[in-house]
Design an enzyme around this catalytic site. Sequence first.
Site, PDB file in Angstrom:
ATOM      1  CE  LYS A   1     -24.836 -20.821  70.111  1.00 18.75           C
ATOM      2  NZ  LYS A   1     -23.596 -21.437  69.607  1.00 18.75           N
TER       3      LYS A   1
ATOM      4  CD  GLU B   1     -23.212 -25.563  65.451  1.00 16.42           C
ATOM      5  OE1 GLU B   1     -24.420 -25.300  65.240  1.00 16.42           O
ATOM      6  OE2 GLU B   1     -22.315 -24.718  65.354  1.00 16.42           O
TER       7      GLU B   1
ATOM      8  CG  ASP C   1     -23.719 -24.740  68.676  1.00 12.34           C
ATOM      9  OD1 ASP C   1     -22.927 -25.581  69.133  1.00 12.34           O
ATOM     10  OD2 ASP C   1     -23.351 -23.695  68.101  1.00 12.34           O
TER      11      ASP C   1
ATOM     12  N   GLY D   1     -21.926 -18.362  62.127  1.00  4.09           N
ATOM     13  CA  GLY D   1     -21.783 -16.937  62.425  1.00  4.09           C
ATOM     14  C   GLY D   1     -21.025 -16.733  63.724  1.00  4.09           C
TER      15      GLY D   1
ATOM     16  CG  ASP E   1     -18.705 -24.206  65.225  1.00  4.67           C
ATOM     17  OD1 ASP E   1     -17.648 -23.780  64.746  1.00  4.67           O
ATOM     18  OD2 ASP E   1     -19.525 -23.449  65.788  1.00  4.67           O
TER      19      ASP E   1
HETATM   20  O1  OSB Z   1     -21.035 -21.829  68.044  1.00 15.76           O
HETATM   21  O2  OSB Z   1     -21.997 -21.064  66.341  1.00 15.76           O
HETATM   22  C1  OSB Z   1     -21.465 -20.869  67.426  1.00 15.76           C
HETATM   23  C2  OSB Z   1     -21.714 -17.155  68.318  1.00 15.76           C
HETATM   24  C3  OSB Z   1     -20.498 -16.951  68.926  1.00 15.76           C
HETATM   25  C4  OSB Z   1     -19.640 -18.010  69.081  1.00 15.76           C
HETATM   26  C5  OSB Z   1     -19.999 -19.278  68.620  1.00 15.76           C
HETATM   27  C6  OSB Z   1     -21.208 -19.486  67.990  1.00 15.76           C
HETATM   28  C7  OSB Z   1     -22.093 -18.407  67.866  1.00 15.76           C
HETATM   29  C8  OSB Z   1     -23.423 -18.523  67.284  1.00 15.76           C
HETATM   30  C9  OSB Z   1     -24.041 -17.257  66.780  1.00 15.76           C
HETATM   31  O3  OSB Z   1     -24.073 -19.546  67.277  1.00 15.76           O
HETATM   32  C10 OSB Z   1     -24.268 -17.241  65.330  1.00 15.76           C
HETATM   33  C11 OSB Z   1     -24.631 -15.854  64.863  1.00 15.76           C
HETATM   34  O4  OSB Z   1     -25.819 -15.549  64.896  1.00 15.76           O
HETATM   35  O5  OSB Z   1     -23.739 -15.096  64.450  1.00 15.76           O
HETATM   36 MG    MG Z   2     -21.430 -23.606  66.890  1.00 13.77          MG
END
Ligand code: OSB
Ligand code: MG
Length: 387
Positions: free
Chosen positions: A178, A228, A203, A305, A253
């Site tokens: 992240k 992302e 991301d 996820g 996303d």
């Molecule tokens: O942007 O993918 C995302 C979790 C909560 C909200 C947004 C995101 C995420 C994750 C976690 O990146 C993915 C996971 O391990 O479930």
């Molecule tokens: Mg994402």
Amino acid sequence: MIQTEISKESPASTQLKIEAITLRELQMPLVHFFETSFGRTYSRRILLLTVHCEGIDGWGECVAGEDPFYSSEWIESAWPTIKKYLAPAVLGKTLSSGRESVSLLARVRGHRMAKAAVENALWDAEAKQKNQPLWKLLGGTRREIECGVSIGIQDSVEQLLDKVETEAAAGYRRIKLKVKPAWDLQVLERVRTRWPEMVLSCDANSAYQLDDLEHLKKFDRFKLLMLEQPLWNDDIFEHARLQKQLRTPICLDESIRHARDAAIAAETDACRIINIKVGRVGGFTEAKKVHDVCQGHNIPVWCGGMLESGIGRSHNVALSTLENFRLPGDVSSSKRYWKEDIIEPEVAVTPKGTIVISDEPGTGYRVREDLIEKLTVRKETIRAGKV
Ligand code: OSB
Ligand code: MG
């Protein structure tokens, strides 16, 4: 006579009569906090939904967050939307598939995560009733899926490097970091220097703007599999402008709400990869459409996820068996999130970073109702004709 003819066309055993829907909220603390550019989460409020169909229970999870930060939906919007609109739209109805619920829910605009909880629970019930694995019902072909991990923003770069080390050693095939302004280039530099060959992505959850173009161009030097959602959560147009200026493939996303968005993104070259989250697009039917549109445009997809419990996780596993899920998903093992998951067996990732798909009917994971009962902090059952 007439009775026999009707039952030949649609045998009673393939019908789902929806008698009641149970909503519940579970409190589940995360093993480790999860931080994105929009905030930090220590504990999840998990919204589960059960459809009761004449002895068959189908389970769904609403992946909306504790706060309306990833999207405008959150669990306090999903609950009344399901109770007042979505549940009454399907209660008392007799369906022959989960897919048939889509048109019944269509009158409600938006609220896709709430809709997905209802629709996916019905797919689960359908799979159980037909005694078929959910992944087969969805049209999946893969018997083993590739897994990645999403690593949140940490308190220090050292703490992050430890986490990357642990996940790489566990076998995950892609590590996603992240990022946000001031937690990006220096962090990527440290990780890349230590692991020059690692499959790495990041991301931003919309933490940048097109004005940051010169800064974003610097991401190119890290040979990322993808970047992302760098820009606005609801944007496609500016991402198309950005993609023209970057070598790194953009993955969308938040911006992809349905198959039409995916088609626009593909046709405008706003991204080269798409993350499919079944909740974000409103359920399995739309997720399949997004998958197909992307496949038609030669855009690989992967399964995102939302820090799901085992129920949502098991649905992500099933979806990831579709052919165009060509990149490792954020479908990671239960133990990364929970001390104890609410399904049995827990989702487990092999040392080579894969999940082996079960041949059992349904999701292939048994729901631990006893544990769910213990974790439940709120519960309500809605019946046909009574709201
Ligand atoms: O942007 O993918 C995302 C979790 C909560 C909200 C947004 C995101 C995420 C994750 C976690 O990146 C993915 C996971 O391990 O479930
Ligand atoms: Mg994402």
